[in-house]
Write an enzyme that holds these catalytic residues in place. Structure first.
Site, PDB file in Angstrom:
ATOM      1  N   HIS A  48     -10.675   6.212  -1.104  1.00 44.35           N
ATOM      2  CA  HIS A  48     -10.842   5.565   0.212  1.00 44.35           C
ATOM      3  C   HIS A  48     -11.800   4.385   0.167  1.00 44.35           C
ATOM      4  O   HIS A  48     -12.358   3.971   1.194  1.00 44.35           O
ATOM      5  CB  HIS A  48     -11.348   6.570   1.275  1.00 44.35           C
ATOM      6  CG  HIS A  48     -10.377   7.655   1.594  1.00 44.35           C
ATOM      7  ND1 HIS A  48     -10.737   8.975   1.753  1.00 44.35           N
ATOM      8  CD2 HIS A  48      -9.027   7.622   1.752  1.00 44.35           C
ATOM      9  CE1 HIS A  48      -9.664   9.705   2.010  1.00 44.35           C
ATOM     10  NE2 HIS A  48      -8.615   8.908   2.001  1.00 44.35           N
ATOM     11  N   ASN A  60       0.867  -1.184   0.000  1.00 38.06           N
ATOM     12  CA  ASN A  60       0.000   0.000   0.000  1.00 38.06           C
ATOM     13  C   ASN A  60       0.900   1.229   0.000  1.00 38.06           C
ATOM     14  O   ASN A  60       1.484   1.571   1.022  1.00 38.06           O
ATOM     15  CB  ASN A  60      -0.877  -0.048   1.266  1.00 38.06           C
ATOM     16  CG  ASN A  60      -1.862   1.094   1.324  1.00 38.06           C
ATOM     17  OD1 ASN A  60      -1.772   2.064   0.572  1.00 38.06           O
ATOM     18  ND2 ASN A  60      -2.805   0.996   2.237  1.00 38.06           N
ATOM     19  N   ARG A 101      -5.459  19.539   0.728  1.00 43.72           N
ATOM     20  CA  ARG A 101      -6.219  19.648  -0.533  1.00 43.72           C
ATOM     21  C   ARG A 101      -7.433  20.555  -0.375  1.00 43.72           C
ATOM     22  O   ARG A 101      -8.073  20.559   0.678  1.00 43.72           O
ATOM     23  CB  ARG A 101      -6.682  18.255  -0.979  1.00 43.72           C
ATOM     24  CG  ARG A 101      -5.534  17.266  -1.046  1.00 43.72           C
ATOM     25  CD  ARG A 101      -5.999  15.880  -1.422  1.00 43.72           C
ATOM     26  NE  ARG A 101      -5.004  14.896  -1.022  1.00 43.72           N
ATOM     27  CZ  ARG A 101      -5.258  13.633  -0.720  1.00 43.72           C
ATOM     28  NH1 ARG A 101      -6.486  13.174  -0.796  1.00 43.72           N
ATOM     29  NH2 ARG A 101      -4.300  12.819  -0.347  1.00 43.72           N
ATOM     30  N   ARG A 122      -2.698  -2.006  -3.365  1.00 46.88           N
ATOM     31  CA  ARG A 122      -3.749  -0.996  -3.323  1.00 46.88           C
ATOM     32  C   ARG A 122      -3.507   0.010  -4.446  1.00 46.88           C
ATOM     33  O   ARG A 122      -2.379   0.438  -4.688  1.00 46.88           O
ATOM     34  CB  ARG A 122      -3.725  -0.249  -1.994  1.00 46.88           C
ATOM     35  CG  ARG A 122      -4.779   0.825  -1.978  1.00 46.88           C
ATOM     36  CD  ARG A 122      -4.568   1.825  -0.880  1.00 46.88           C
ATOM     37  NE  ARG A 122      -5.476   2.951  -1.047  1.00 46.88           N
ATOM     38  CZ  ARG A 122      -5.260   4.153  -0.557  1.00 46.88           C
ATOM     39  NH1 ARG A 122      -4.175   4.397   0.136  1.00 46.88           N
ATOM     40  NH2 ARG A 122      -6.120   5.119  -0.758  1.00 46.88           N
ATOM     41  N   GLU A 163      -8.069  -2.075   6.006  1.00 49.70           N
ATOM     42  CA  GLU A 163      -7.896  -2.122   4.545  1.00 49.70           C
ATOM     43  C   GLU A 163      -7.110  -3.357   4.086  1.00 49.70           C
ATOM     44  O   GLU A 163      -7.458  -3.981   3.082  1.00 49.70           O
ATOM     45  CB  GLU A 163      -7.196  -0.835   4.075  1.00 49.70           C
ATOM     46  CG  GLU A 163      -8.112   0.375   4.198  1.00 49.70           C
ATOM     47  CD  GLU A 163      -7.355   1.686   4.247  1.00 49.70           C
ATOM     48  OE1 GLU A 163      -6.482   1.836   5.127  1.00 49.70           O
ATOM     49  OE2 GLU A 163      -7.637   2.566   3.422  1.00 49.70           O
TER      50      GLU A 163
HETATM   51  P1  ADP Z   1      -3.709   9.042   5.714  1.00 48.48           P
HETATM   52  O1  ADP Z   1      -4.754   9.815   4.973  1.00 48.48           O
HETATM   53  O2  ADP Z   1      -2.323   9.463   5.385  1.00 48.48           O
HETATM   54  O3  ADP Z   1      -3.939   7.535   5.719  1.00 48.48           O
HETATM   55  P2  ADP Z   1      -4.395   8.847   8.528  1.00 48.48           P
HETATM   56  O4  ADP Z   1      -5.745   8.239   8.394  1.00 48.48           O
HETATM   57  O5  ADP Z   1      -3.320   8.021   9.139  1.00 48.48           O
HETATM   58  O6  ADP Z   1      -3.878   9.515   7.193  1.00 48.48           O
HETATM   59  O7  ADP Z   1      -4.571  10.180   9.406  1.00 48.48           O
HETATM   60  C1  ADP Z   1      -3.489  11.013   9.682  1.00 48.48           C
HETATM   61  C2  ADP Z   1      -4.035  12.280  10.315  1.00 48.48           C
HETATM   62  O8  ADP Z   1      -4.760  11.939  11.518  1.00 48.48           O
HETATM   63  C3  ADP Z   1      -2.963  13.238  10.801  1.00 48.48           C
HETATM   64  O9  ADP Z   1      -2.557  14.094   9.752  1.00 48.48           O
HETATM   65  C4  ADP Z   1      -3.686  14.006  11.902  1.00 48.48           C
HETATM   66  O10 ADP Z   1      -4.396  15.111  11.333  1.00 48.48           O
HETATM   67  C5  ADP Z   1      -4.702  13.016  12.436  1.00 48.48           C
HETATM   68  N1  ADP Z   1      -4.346  12.460  13.761  1.00 48.48           N
HETATM   69  C6  ADP Z   1      -3.553  11.416  14.023  1.00 48.48           C
HETATM   70  N2  ADP Z   1      -3.459  11.214  15.356  1.00 48.48           N
HETATM   71  C7  ADP Z   1      -4.216  12.165  15.949  1.00 48.48           C
HETATM   72  C8  ADP Z   1      -4.523  12.506  17.293  1.00 48.48           C
HETATM   73  N3  ADP Z   1      -4.050  11.824  18.334  1.00 48.48           N
HETATM   74  N4  ADP Z   1      -5.344  13.556  17.507  1.00 48.48           N
HETATM   75  C9  ADP Z   1      -5.851  14.263  16.466  1.00 48.48           C
HETATM   76  N5  ADP Z   1      -5.595  13.995  15.171  1.00 48.48           N
HETATM   77  C10 ADP Z   1      -4.791  12.964  14.914  1.00 48.48           C
END
Ligand code: ADP
Length: 398
Positions: free
Chosen positions: A179, A10, A235, A91, A384
Site C-alpha cells: 500500500h 493498476n 488474509r 503499479r 494513487e
Molecule cells: P482494495 O483493497 O481492493 O483496494 P478498497 O480500498 O476498495 O479495497 O476497499 C474495499 C472494501 O471496503 C470492501 O471490501 C468493504 O469491506 C469496504 N467498504 C466499501 N464500501 C463500504 C461501505 N459503504 N461501508 C463499509 N465498508 C465499505
C-alpha cells in the site's frame, strides 16, 4: 515539458484498473478512468467514465482470463476514441530485493521482478503479464514501474529484518510492506504541512497501517507479503507460525506433493482467512455490519478482532514515534465504515485520540477529531494514480 497523456495501469487479482491523465508542467488533469472487473468469474464488467463521471463505456463482457480482459482494454484504447498514451505507469506491489526504485521497464527488469512472485503472489503474476503485454502492444511508448515498496524503503533495518536464519535473509526475505503508493499519496495530499508524527491506516479489502515521521515511513504492518500485518478481508495478518505449520501438516495428509500442499496453505492464509475466515460469512465490511445488525456473533467477533489488531498497532506506533500528531483513515473501510472508525478510536483516549461522533458521521474526506483531541483525526481518500503519474513525469525528465 509539453502536455503529455499518461496511462496508469493498476492490476489486482481479478481486476485491471486504468486511468489516463494529461500532465502539463505542474498540472495533472484526469481525462478518463475505467476498469475490467470480475476476471475469471461470470460477472465480468468493463466500464470507462470521463473525468465528470459520465459513462463512455459500460459493458458486461465474458472475461474468462486476464488475456481477454487486457486485450479488451488495449483494443478500446487503440480505437481512436481516446488519446494515445505517451508514457505508461504500472503499479507493482513488490519487485523483490534488487528492484527497490521506480524505473523504466525493460524485458530484463520484468524477468528480475518475476523471480520474486512469492513476495506478492496474488498481485505479481498479473502485473508482470500486463507489463509484457504493454511493451508489446504499445511499442515505442516508455513504460515505468511504480512500486508500493518504494515508500517503505526508508524503514530502518531493525524493522525490515526478519528474525530468521541468515540463509533466508540472503534470499531477499525481509519486510517490504505494501500500500506504499496509497501512503505516499496521503503524505502528498497533506503537503505542505505534513505532521511530524503521523499514523495512516489503509483499511480496504487488504488492510495495513504505517508509522510515518516527517513524511518518511518508519514502520508498516505488512511484511514480506501483503498477507502479514493486521487482519485483512481474506488474509490472516501476523499469526503464530505454529498455526500455519499445524494447517500445513493437516493439508499434507491428503496433498499429492509439497507444491500442492504449499499452494493450498497459501489459499487458506490469503483467500480464506481474515474477516471471511472468522465470520464464516464475508470479507466485505458491509455484509458484516448487516449481519451484526441481525445479531450474528461470528460477524461481531471478526470485526472486533479487526479493530483490536488496529488498536494494538496504533499503540505500538505511538510508542515508536514518541507521540502522535495525526491519525488518518483511508481505503474502502477507512473512508466508508463510520462504525469502524469510532470503534478503533474508542479506548485510545489516553493516547490523545478523541473522535467526535457528529463529525465522524460522514463518508469521504473529513476531519473527525473532537475539539478536545490532542491528535487530529482525518479521513483522506488515497490518490494513487496521481502519485504514479508524478513518478512517470519525474522519470521521463530524468
Ligand atoms: P482494495 O483493497 O481492493 O483496494 P478498497 O480500498 O476498495 O479495497 O476497499 C474495499 C472494501 O471496503 C470492501 O471490501 C468493504 O469491506 C469496504 N467498504 C466499501 N464500501 C463500504 C461501505 N459503504 N461501508 C463499509 N465498508 C465499505
Amino acid at each position: 515539458m509539453s502536455s503529455l497523456p499518461i496511462l496508469v495501469l493498476n492490476s489486482g487479482s481479478s481486476s485491471i484498473k486504468f486511468a489516463m491523465y494529461q500532465a502539463d508542467y505542474g498540472e495533472r488533469t484526469k481525462i478518463f478512468e475505467g476498469a475490467v472487473d470480475g476476471i475469471g468469474t461470470d460477472n465480468g464488467k468493463f466500464w470507462i467514465n470521463d473525468a465528470t463521471g459520465q459513462k463512455l463505456v459500460d459493458q458486461t463482457p465474458h472475461l474468462p482470463n486476464r488475456s481477454v480482459a487486457f486485450s479488451l482494454v488495449e483494443k478500446t484504447l487503440h480505437s481512436g476514441q481516446f488519446p494515445a498514451p505517451k508514457a505508461i505507469g504500472h503499479r507493482m506491489v513488490c519487485g523483490g530485493p534488487t528492484v527497490l526504485e521506480n524505473q523504466l521497464i525493460t524485458p530484463a527488469l520484468i524477468d528480475e521482478m518475476e523471480k520474486y512472485t512469492a513476495f506478492a503472489p496474488l498481485h505479481t503474476p498479473i502485473a508482470v503479464y500486463i507489463m509484457r503485454e504493454s511493451l508489446r502492444l504499445f511499442p515505442g511508448v516508455p513504460n515505468f514501474v511504480c512500486l508500493d515498496s518504494y515508500f517503505h524503503r526508508t524503514m530502518p533495518e531493525v524493522v525490515t529484518h526478519m528474525p530468521i536464519p541468515e540463509e533466508y535473509s540472503a534470499m531477499g526475505v525481509r519486510r517490504f510492506g505494501a500500500h506504499g503508493i496509497s501512503y505516499e499519496s496521503i503524505v502528498y495530499q497533506l503537503q505542505p504541512t505534513v505532521p511530524e508524527k503521523l499514523i495512516v491506516a489503509h483499511l480496504g479489502n487488504g488492510a495495513s497501517i504505517s508509522a510515518i515521521r516527517k513524511g518518511a515511513c518508519v514502520d508498516t504492518s505488512m511484511g514480506l507479503t501483503p498477507t502479514g500485518g493486521i487482519i485483512s478481508g481474506t488474509r490472516t495478518g501476523d499469526i503464530d507460525p505454529g498455526v500455519l505449520l499445524f494447517i500445513l501438516r493437516k493439508i499434507a495428509e491428503t496433498a499429492s506433493d509439497a507444491s500442492e500442499a504449499a499452494d493450498k496453505l497459501e489459499t487458506v492464509a490469503s483467500k480464506k482467512a481474515g474477516l471471511l475466515g472468522v465470520s464464516d460469512l464475508s470479507n466485505d465490511m458491509r455484509d458484516l455490519r448487516e449481519a451484526i445488525g441481525k445479531g450474528n456473533a461470528k460477524a461481531r467477533l471478526a470485526v472486533d478482532k479487526f479493530v483490536w489488531t488496529i488498536q494494538k498497532w496504533i499503540g505500538g506506533y505511538v510508542a515508536e514515534l514518541g507521540g502522535l500528531d495525526m491519525l488518518v483513515f483511508t481505503g474502502g473501510i477507512g473512508e466508508n465504515d463510520i462504525a469502524c472508525r469510532a470503534e478503533v478510536c474508542t479506548g485510545l483516549e489516553a493516547l490523545g485520540i478523541v473522535i467526535d461522533p457528529e463529525r465522524n458521521n460522514v463518508r469521504g474526506e473529513a476531519t473527525i477529531s473532537a475539539d478536545t483531541s490532542r491528535v487530529e483525526i482525518r479521513v483522506i481518500p488515497p490518490a494513487e494514480d496521481l502519485i504514479i503519474v508524478n513518478h512517470v513525469v519525474r522519470l521521463l525528465g530524468d
